[in-house]
Design an enzyme around this catalytic site. Structure first.
Site, mmCIF file in Angstrom:
data_model
loop_
_atom_site.group_PDB
_atom_site.id
_atom_site.type_symbol
_atom_site.label_atom_id
_atom_site.label_comp_id
_atom_site.label_asym_id
_atom_site.label_seq_id
_atom_site.Cartn_x
_atom_site.Cartn_y
_atom_site.Cartn_z
ATOM 1 N N HIS A 18 38.862 43.143 32.569
ATOM 2 C CA HIS A 18 40.327 43.044 32.633
ATOM 3 C C HIS A 18 40.954 43.571 31.336
ATOM 4 O O HIS A 18 41.935 44.301 31.360
ATOM 5 C CB HIS A 18 40.770 41.576 32.786
ATOM 6 C CG HIS A 18 40.416 40.936 34.087
ATOM 7 N ND1 HIS A 18 39.740 39.743 34.162
ATOM 8 C CD2 HIS A 18 40.655 41.316 35.367
ATOM 9 C CE1 HIS A 18 39.583 39.407 35.440
ATOM 10 N NE2 HIS A 18 40.115 40.349 36.182
ATOM 11 N N LYS A 42 41.506 32.512 47.636
ATOM 12 C CA LYS A 42 40.512 32.089 46.636
ATOM 13 C C LYS A 42 40.660 30.627 46.255
ATOM 14 O O LYS A 42 41.765 30.079 46.290
ATOM 15 C CB LYS A 42 40.670 32.933 45.365
ATOM 16 C CG LYS A 42 40.190 34.356 45.524
ATOM 17 C CD LYS A 42 40.188 35.076 44.187
ATOM 18 C CE LYS A 42 39.665 36.497 44.355
ATOM 19 N NZ LYS A 42 39.840 37.307 43.149
ATOM 20 N N ARG A 91 37.258 49.156 40.080
ATOM 21 C CA ARG A 91 35.884 49.230 39.560
ATOM 22 C C ARG A 91 35.041 50.176 40.387
ATOM 23 O O ARG A 91 34.314 50.993 39.872
ATOM 24 C CB ARG A 91 35.236 47.832 39.561
ATOM 25 C CG ARG A 91 35.765 46.924 38.482
ATOM 26 C CD ARG A 91 35.344 45.514 38.725
ATOM 27 N NE ARG A 91 35.830 45.048 40.020
ATOM 28 C CZ ARG A 91 35.768 43.815 40.447
ATOM 29 N NH1 ARG A 91 35.198 42.899 39.699
ATOM 30 N NH2 ARG A 91 36.246 43.464 41.619
ATOM 31 N N SER A 129 35.078 38.237 37.432
ATOM 32 C CA SER A 129 35.257 36.827 37.057
ATOM 33 C C SER A 129 34.228 35.956 37.765
ATOM 34 O O SER A 129 33.714 34.982 37.182
ATOM 35 C CB SER A 129 36.665 36.354 37.440
ATOM 36 O OG SER A 129 37.638 37.055 36.721
HETATM 37 O O1 PNS Z 1 42.406 39.115 40.663
HETATM 38 P P1 PNS Z 1 42.714 39.128 42.133
HETATM 39 O O2 PNS Z 1 42.311 37.816 42.795
HETATM 40 O O3 PNS Z 1 42.135 40.322 42.846
HETATM 41 O O4 PNS Z 1 44.317 39.252 42.246
HETATM 42 C C1 PNS Z 1 44.940 39.314 43.501
HETATM 43 C C2 PNS Z 1 46.439 39.016 43.323
HETATM 44 C C3 PNS Z 1 46.628 37.629 42.717
HETATM 45 C C4 PNS Z 1 47.062 40.065 42.403
HETATM 46 C C5 PNS Z 1 47.086 39.110 44.732
HETATM 47 O O5 PNS Z 1 46.492 38.181 45.594
HETATM 48 C C6 PNS Z 1 48.590 38.875 44.676
HETATM 49 O O6 PNS Z 1 49.328 39.802 44.371
HETATM 50 N N1 PNS Z 1 49.012 37.612 44.912
HETATM 51 C C7 PNS Z 1 50.391 37.229 44.825
HETATM 52 C C8 PNS Z 1 51.016 36.961 46.201
HETATM 53 C C9 PNS Z 1 51.441 38.274 46.831
HETATM 54 O O7 PNS Z 1 52.335 38.970 46.372
HETATM 55 N N2 PNS Z 1 50.749 38.604 47.924
HETATM 56 C C10 PNS Z 1 50.953 39.839 48.628
HETATM 57 C C11 PNS Z 1 50.182 40.948 47.944
HETATM 58 S S1 PNS Z 1 50.138 42.347 48.927
#
Ligand code: PNS
Length: 165
Positions: A18, A42, A91, A129
């Site tokens: 990150h 998650k 990645r 992570s």
């Molecule tokens: O590190 P991650 O778990 O891949 O991050 C994913 C994250 C938190 C960026 C994504 O789930 C997100 O944007 N969540 C916020 C809620 C939202 O806007 N959802 C619609 C995304 S298309």
């Protein structure tokens, strides 16, 4: 006009992978907000407060990077802050389909923001992570995977929970 980008993620915990992306984003944009968020699919080992604290400590060296957390839609946060870009790290090709879907959804929700994909340094491609959590829970050495300043926080959490979310 100054450019503002938002770099969202779960950061459970933040890894050197990150930080590599954050470092690159900070070179491309005038200001970067690293945003701890919730992925509804998650279960988290660390609370939002803990994830944000680890982000704050890990990004302290970057003068144009700030940290924040948000529980709602990313597109709404980006609009409220007036950011023009969403930064995502890629990645491997396996990340692509999901990230592509999210980028298109976010564009539909907020056409003013562009998703920018940055590729991770080759040496950090394998890092995640979940891998850090697994190694730490089994007593492995996580130095080199995460910044040294957050290792005490991870160790303390493991003493309390044994690594269970
Ligand atoms: O590190 P991650 O778990 O891949 O991050 C994913 C994250 C938190 C960026 C994504 O789930 C997100 O944007 N969540 C916020 C809620 C939202 O806007 N959802 C619609 C995304 S298309």
């Amino acid at each position: 006009m100054k450019t503002l980008a938002v770099c969202p993620g779960s950061f459970d915990p933040v890894t050197e992978g990150h930080l590599d992306i954050i470092r690159r984003a900070a070179q491309l944009f005038d200001r970067v907000i690293v945003l701890a968020m919730t992925n509804a699919e998650k279960r988290y080992m660390f609370s939002m407060e803990e994830r944000l604290k680890m982000l704050r400590l890990s990004t302290a060296e970057f003068p144009n990077v700030e940290t924040d957390s948000y529980q709602g839609l990313l597109a709404d946060y980006v609009r409220t802050r007036g950011a023009s870009a969403i930064i995502k790290g890629l990645r491997a090709m396996s990340d692509f389909e999901y990230e592509f879907q999210m980028a298109l959804t976010n564009r539909k929700l907020n056409p003013a923001a562009e998703t920018v994909f940055l590729t991770t340094t080759a040496e950090l491609m394998y890092m995640s992570s979940s891998l850090v959590r697994q190694v730490a829970a089994l007593g492995g050495d996580i130095s080199g995977f995460v910044p040294a300043c957050i290792i005490p926080i991870i160790e303390k959490k493991l003493q309390i929970t044994g690594g269970n979310p």
